[in-house]
Every structure is written in C-alpha cells, then in structure tokens.
Scaffold this active site. Structure first.
Site, PDB file in Angstrom:
ATOM      1  N   LYS A  65      -7.443   1.642  -2.849  1.00  0.00           N
ATOM      2  CA  LYS A  65      -7.051   1.194  -1.508  1.00  0.00           C
ATOM      3  C   LYS A  65      -7.210   2.324  -0.493  1.00  0.00           C
ATOM      4  CE  LYS A  65      -5.471  -1.437   1.762  1.00  0.00           C
ATOM      5  NZ  LYS A  65      -4.162  -2.091   1.785  1.00  0.00           N
ATOM      6  N   LYS A  80       0.113   5.086   8.618  1.00  0.00           N
ATOM      7  CA  LYS A  80       0.825   5.285   7.342  1.00  0.00           C
ATOM      8  C   LYS A  80      -0.174   5.404   6.204  1.00  0.00           C
ATOM      9  CE  LYS A  80       2.114   2.009   4.831  1.00  0.00           C
ATOM     10  NZ  LYS A  80       1.687   1.282   3.600  1.00  0.00           N
ATOM     11  N   THR A 104       0.867  -1.183   0.000  1.00  0.00           N
ATOM     12  CA  THR A 104       0.000   0.000   0.000  1.00  0.00           C
ATOM     13  C   THR A 104       0.898   1.227   0.000  1.00  0.00           C
ATOM     14  OG1 THR A 104      -1.785  -1.120   1.172  1.00  0.00           O
ATOM     15  CG2 THR A 104      -1.761   1.280   1.257  1.00  0.00           C
TER      16      THR A 104
END
Length: 290
Positions: free
Chosen positions: A174, A242, A99
């Site tokens: 995502k 993150k 990701t």
C-alpha cells in the site's frame, strides 16, 4: 472454517459500504462505530445489528474486520480489555483494512499469535467509489490458510485481493501504491498547467491521453475536475499526508531516499496550512497556482 458471522469495526466512507456489501451477500454482520448514530443508520439500511463496544461486536464472530483511521485508532479497537481481540476465539481471523505502518501489522500479528488468532493486514485501494461499487483492490499480508478463508468475503467488495507475503507486506505494498499516486498527481498537475496555458481543451486532452502510455485512474477520473477547480470529493489530503508519512518512515528505516514523495508531502503540507486539508488529493494542482 465456513464463515457465518462477521464483525465490521469502523463505518467511515469506506467501512460503511464494505460492511453493507457483506450484509447484502448474506453474511450475518454485526457492526461497531465510535459514533453510535452511524451504526444505527447502518442497521436501518442493511440487515444486521450493532454493538456499543468493539469487544461486544466481535463476540462469537468468525472474522473481525477493522477499517478505521490510523495506527492508534486500530490499537484502540483491537487491543485492551474492550478491544475485539479480547473476545476472539482460537482459529478466528482478524483483518485490518486500515492503512497503517508495517510495524503495527507486526505488533497485531504478535498479539494475535498469542491467542491463536490469525491476522491479515489488508489495506485497500479504490477510494470511496470503489468501496461503494464493490471494486476495491486489497493488498494482503498473512498466512495462506487464513487468506483462503477470507477470500470469499473479499470477493464481495473487491475486484481483486492478492496475498503478497507475511504480515506487513500488505501494508508495504500500500505504501508503494500511495507513492505512485503521489507521483502521478504531481505529473498530472504539471501537465494540466501546460495544457491550460496553451488553451487546450482539457476534456479532449484527457480522452486522448487516457488511452496511451500516460493513461491512469487519475487521468481518467480527475484531470477534468482538476482543471475545473473541483476538489470536494474523494480521498482527503489529511489522510494522504498520514499515508505519505508512513512511506517516508519506512524508507528511512531502510536508508532509502524518496525525494519526490517528500516534495509532494511538503506541497500537501502547504495546502493544509491554507485550510484545504479535507479536499481531495487532486487539489495538489493548487500548489502550482501563484
């Protein structure tokens, strides 16, 4: 192209079982991990081999898959003299399951184009359990012809893989996924607070709600454990922060406001300060404790 040899870079909680599924499915699989002991452990468990550098792992492979930590980790194993791209031949395919930012996806796409290599950004959802069970969801950006070639690999460790557009679109999807998870966990945390204060049986509450409009993966898999104060599993808030940072940066670039995402990110930051950074994201409920 008939895929025979695959390299898998990164053997964390996701990559280790994903690479294992490939080996079990009959793909000739070579792995690389920054900590070599983990690669040796993988080879002892599955049919395959390991290399001591990313470039050596990618040598002669039709597809190279990467699943590491963040943008800089991806750059470290893909680019440069020892990166996988240095060994990849024209017509081969680089798949990034990490990701990352959409900017990195475009950067890697440009680098691959210069070598005649296809690139697919392919972040996954489903967590460690999904990787182990081969039931991940994969969100992809890239060229249709490359996606068609890698689809048989995705079928090995995913229940669905969807091409959403050009490079970067997989990562943007995502981002949407992570924002939705953050909102669901916030709502679930607040709902459980009310349920507990009313002395409701949380297991019964979860069982009835999961079949209605409030149903979700989080409701079904985390409501009871959240009420029990169990958070030592799943996706750590260090990684969620993150990801939410990537979402907030993407929103800023498009002049969008994401107030809920920012609020949840701030709550996770407070929990990190309490030393809970390695706990599962469902620990968000602890932010409501006085």
């Amino acid at each position: 192209m008939k895929v025979k040899k695959v390299a898998f870079i990164g053997l964390g909680v996701m990559g280790y079982p994903m690479a294992g599924h490939l080996a079990n499915a009959g793909f000739e699989t070579r792995v690389y991990n920054r900590t070599q002991a983990k690669a040796e452990q993988w080879v002892a468990q599955y049919q395959g081999e390991f290399s001591s550098t990313p470039i050596a792992a990618a040598e002669g492979c039709d597809i190279v898959a990467v699943c590491v930590g963040n943008d800089d980790d991806v750059r470290s194993v893909v680019l440069g003299d020892e990166g996988v791209l240095a060994a990849m031949q024209q017509g081969t395919i680089l798949v990034d399951h990490t990701t990352t930012s959409a900017e990195l996806a475009q950067e890697l796409s440009d680098a691959c184009d210069k070598k005649g290599v296809y690139f697919i950004d392919a972040p996954v959802s489903g967590g460690q359990a999904g990787a182990e069970n081969g039931s991940l969801t994969i969100m992809c950006g890239g060229k249709p012809q490359a996606f068609d070639i890698v689809s048989p690999l995705f079928d090995v460790y995913a229940k669905q893989a969807v091409l959403l557009g050009e490079n970067g679109q997989g990562q943007r999807c995502k981002m949407v996924n992570q924002i939705c998870i953050a909102g669901i966990l916030q709502g679930l945390s607040e709902g459980l607070q009310l349920a507990q204060s009313a002395d409701l049986d949380i297991e019964k509450v979860a069982n009835v709600l999961k079949h209605g409009a409030a149903g979700s993966w989080q409701m079904e898999n985390r409501a009871v454990t959240m009420s029990q104060g169990k958070f030592d599993f799943g996706f750590a808030i260090d990684w969620m922060r993150k990801d939410l940072g990537i979402c907030l940066n993407e929103a800023k670039s498009k002049s969008l406001m994401l107030p809920m995402t920012k609020e949840v990110d701030d709550m996770y930051a407070s929990l990190q300060e309490q030393g809970l950074g390695r706990m599962d994201t469902s620990v968000l409920i602890q932010a409501y404790k006085k």
